[in-house]
Motif scaffolding. Sequence first.
Motif, PDB file in Angstrom:
ATOM      1  N   MET A 126     -11.411  13.391  -3.301  1.00 33.40           N
ATOM      2  CA  MET A 126     -11.103  12.417  -2.395  1.00 33.40           C
ATOM      3  C   MET A 126     -11.171  11.122  -2.502  1.00 33.40           C
ATOM      4  O   MET A 126     -10.553  10.244  -1.986  1.00 33.40           O
ATOM      5  CB  MET A 126     -12.123  12.808  -0.914  1.00 33.40           C
ATOM      6  N   GLY A 127     -11.655  10.656  -3.821  1.00 23.66           N
ATOM      7  CA  GLY A 127     -11.758   9.578  -4.182  1.00 23.66           C
ATOM      8  C   GLY A 127     -12.456   8.482  -3.729  1.00 23.66           C
ATOM      9  O   GLY A 127     -13.583   8.735  -3.000  1.00 23.66           O
ATOM     10  N   THR A 128     -12.075   7.147  -3.622  1.00 21.41           N
ATOM     11  CA  THR A 128     -12.967   6.248  -3.066  1.00 21.41           C
ATOM     12  C   THR A 128     -13.121   6.103  -1.678  1.00 21.41           C
ATOM     13  O   THR A 128     -14.219   5.496  -1.221  1.00 21.41           O
ATOM     14  CB  THR A 128     -12.336   4.741  -3.743  1.00 21.41           C
ATOM     15  N   SER A 129     -12.337   7.009  -1.065  1.00 20.75           N
ATOM     16  CA  SER A 129     -12.377   6.943   0.319  1.00 20.75           C
ATOM     17  C   SER A 129     -13.779   7.425   0.942  1.00 20.75           C
ATOM     18  O   SER A 129     -14.206   7.093   1.972  1.00 20.75           O
ATOM     19  CB  SER A 129     -11.362   7.497   1.221  1.00 20.75           C
ATOM     20  N   VAL A 130     -14.304   8.489   0.039  1.00 20.91           N
ATOM     21  CA  VAL A 130     -15.807   8.870   0.473  1.00 20.91           C
ATOM     22  C   VAL A 130     -16.872   8.278  -0.060  1.00 20.91           C
ATOM     23  O   VAL A 130     -17.949   8.448   0.270  1.00 20.91           O
ATOM     24  CB  VAL A 130     -15.699  10.306  -0.122  1.00 20.91           C
ATOM     25  N   HIS A 141     -28.318  14.255  -4.565  1.00 21.37           N
ATOM     26  CA  HIS A 141     -27.653  14.389  -5.804  1.00 21.37           C
ATOM     27  C   HIS A 141     -26.310  14.047  -5.675  1.00 21.37           C
ATOM     28  O   HIS A 141     -25.382  14.971  -6.172  1.00 21.37           O
ATOM     29  CB  HIS A 141     -27.930  15.478  -6.374  1.00 21.37           C
ATOM     30  N   TRP A 142     -26.025  12.766  -5.261  1.00 24.34           N
ATOM     31  CA  TRP A 142     -24.555  12.447  -5.157  1.00 24.34           C
ATOM     32  C   TRP A 142     -24.164  11.532  -6.316  1.00 24.34           C
ATOM     33  O   TRP A 142     -23.064  11.110  -6.420  1.00 24.34           O
ATOM     34  CB  TRP A 142     -24.331  11.775  -4.048  1.00 24.34           C
ATOM     35  N   PHE A 143     -25.143  11.261  -7.224  1.00 23.16           N
ATOM     36  CA  PHE A 143     -24.960  10.325  -8.272  1.00 23.16           C
ATOM     37  C   PHE A 143     -23.717  10.747  -9.216  1.00 23.16           C
ATOM     38  O   PHE A 143     -22.784   9.997  -9.694  1.00 23.16           O
ATOM     39  CB  PHE A 143     -26.368  10.106  -9.076  1.00 23.16           C
ATOM     40  N   ILE A 144     -23.644  11.813  -9.465  1.00 30.23           N
ATOM     41  CA  ILE A 144     -22.477  12.572 -10.246  1.00 30.23           C
ATOM     42  C   ILE A 144     -21.217  12.150  -9.661  1.00 30.23           C
ATOM     43  O   ILE A 144     -20.345  11.452 -10.584  1.00 30.23           O
ATOM     44  CB  ILE A 144     -22.752  13.958 -10.815  1.00 30.23           C
ATOM     45  N   ALA A 145     -20.987  12.443  -8.466  1.00 31.43           N
ATOM     46  CA  ALA A 145     -19.838  12.337  -7.772  1.00 31.43           C
ATOM     47  C   ALA A 145     -19.494  10.872  -7.789  1.00 31.43           C
ATOM     48  O   ALA A 145     -18.340  10.346  -8.083  1.00 31.43           O
ATOM     49  CB  ALA A 145     -19.944  12.739  -6.455  1.00 31.43           C
ATOM     50  N   LEU A 146     -20.449  10.120  -7.618  1.00 33.68           N
ATOM     51  CA  LEU A 146     -20.228   8.381  -7.295  1.00 33.68           C
ATOM     52  C   LEU A 146     -19.905   7.986  -8.680  1.00 33.68           C
ATOM     53  O   LEU A 146     -19.020   7.154  -8.810  1.00 33.68           O
ATOM     54  CB  LEU A 146     -21.530   7.644  -6.708  1.00 33.68           C
ATOM     55  N   ALA A 147     -20.473   8.325  -9.675  1.00 35.40           N
ATOM     56  CA  ALA A 147     -20.065   7.821 -11.104  1.00 35.40           C
ATOM     57  C   ALA A 147     -18.618   8.251 -11.510  1.00 35.40           C
ATOM     58  O   ALA A 147     -17.883   7.637 -12.080  1.00 35.40           O
ATOM     59  CB  ALA A 147     -21.213   8.330 -12.002  1.00 35.40           C
ATOM     60  N   GLU A 148     -18.371   9.711 -11.143  1.00 35.26           N
ATOM     61  CA  GLU A 148     -17.111  10.229 -11.502  1.00 35.26           C
ATOM     62  C   GLU A 148     -15.952   9.479 -10.645  1.00 35.26           C
ATOM     63  O   GLU A 148     -14.923   9.090 -11.239  1.00 35.26           O
ATOM     64  CB  GLU A 148     -16.907  11.505 -11.315  1.00 35.26           C
ATOM     65  N   ILE A 149     -16.160   9.100  -9.379  1.00 38.19           N
ATOM     66  CA  ILE A 149     -15.138   8.683  -8.645  1.00 38.19           C
ATOM     67  C   ILE A 149     -15.028   7.134  -8.910  1.00 38.19           C
ATOM     68  O   ILE A 149     -13.909   6.562  -8.882  1.00 38.19           O
ATOM     69  CB  ILE A 149     -15.890   8.681  -7.069  1.00 38.19           C
ATOM     70  N   HIS A 168      -8.392   2.195   1.203  1.00 39.24           N
ATOM     71  CA  HIS A 168      -8.105   3.272   0.172  1.00 39.24           C
ATOM     72  C   HIS A 168      -7.469   2.666  -0.864  1.00 39.24           C
ATOM     73  O   HIS A 168      -6.697   1.820  -0.777  1.00 39.24           O
ATOM     74  CB  HIS A 168      -7.210   4.240   1.023  1.00 39.24           C
ATOM     75  N   GLN A 169      -8.090   2.772  -2.197  1.00 39.47           N
ATOM     76  CA  GLN A 169      -7.496   2.364  -3.435  1.00 39.47           C
ATOM     77  C   GLN A 169      -7.091   3.192  -4.309  1.00 39.47           C
ATOM     78  O   GLN A 169      -6.851   3.307  -5.497  1.00 39.47           O
ATOM     79  CB  GLN A 169      -8.686   1.620  -4.122  1.00 39.47           C
TER      80      GLN A 169
END
Length: 84
Positions: free
Chosen positions: A13-17, A31-39, A82-83
């Motif tokens: 979903m990208g930066t919108s989340v 444990h959202w750190f991986i998602a945040l780093a990836e996004i 949204h970016q």
Amino acid sequence: MAKHPVYRQIVSMGTSVVPYLLRELAHEPDHWFIALAEITGANPVSRDDQGNLDRMAQAWLDWGAEHGFVSNESDQVVPKPHQD
């Protein structure tokens, strides 16, 4: 966990989340750190803080404030345009 289909869908979903993930971290570090780093391509967690969920969450919340995802005045997570 980061390979789970639902987790992958959230990342897609990208930066919108990002505001929602930061809100989750503000209420209950998880444990959202991986998602945040990836996004975002960022990793604001210092080497010394790795493994400490509270400090990792705070590093991401500070990052969110610096990048317009969190309001400094109220510590509220705010939507960012949204970016993707």
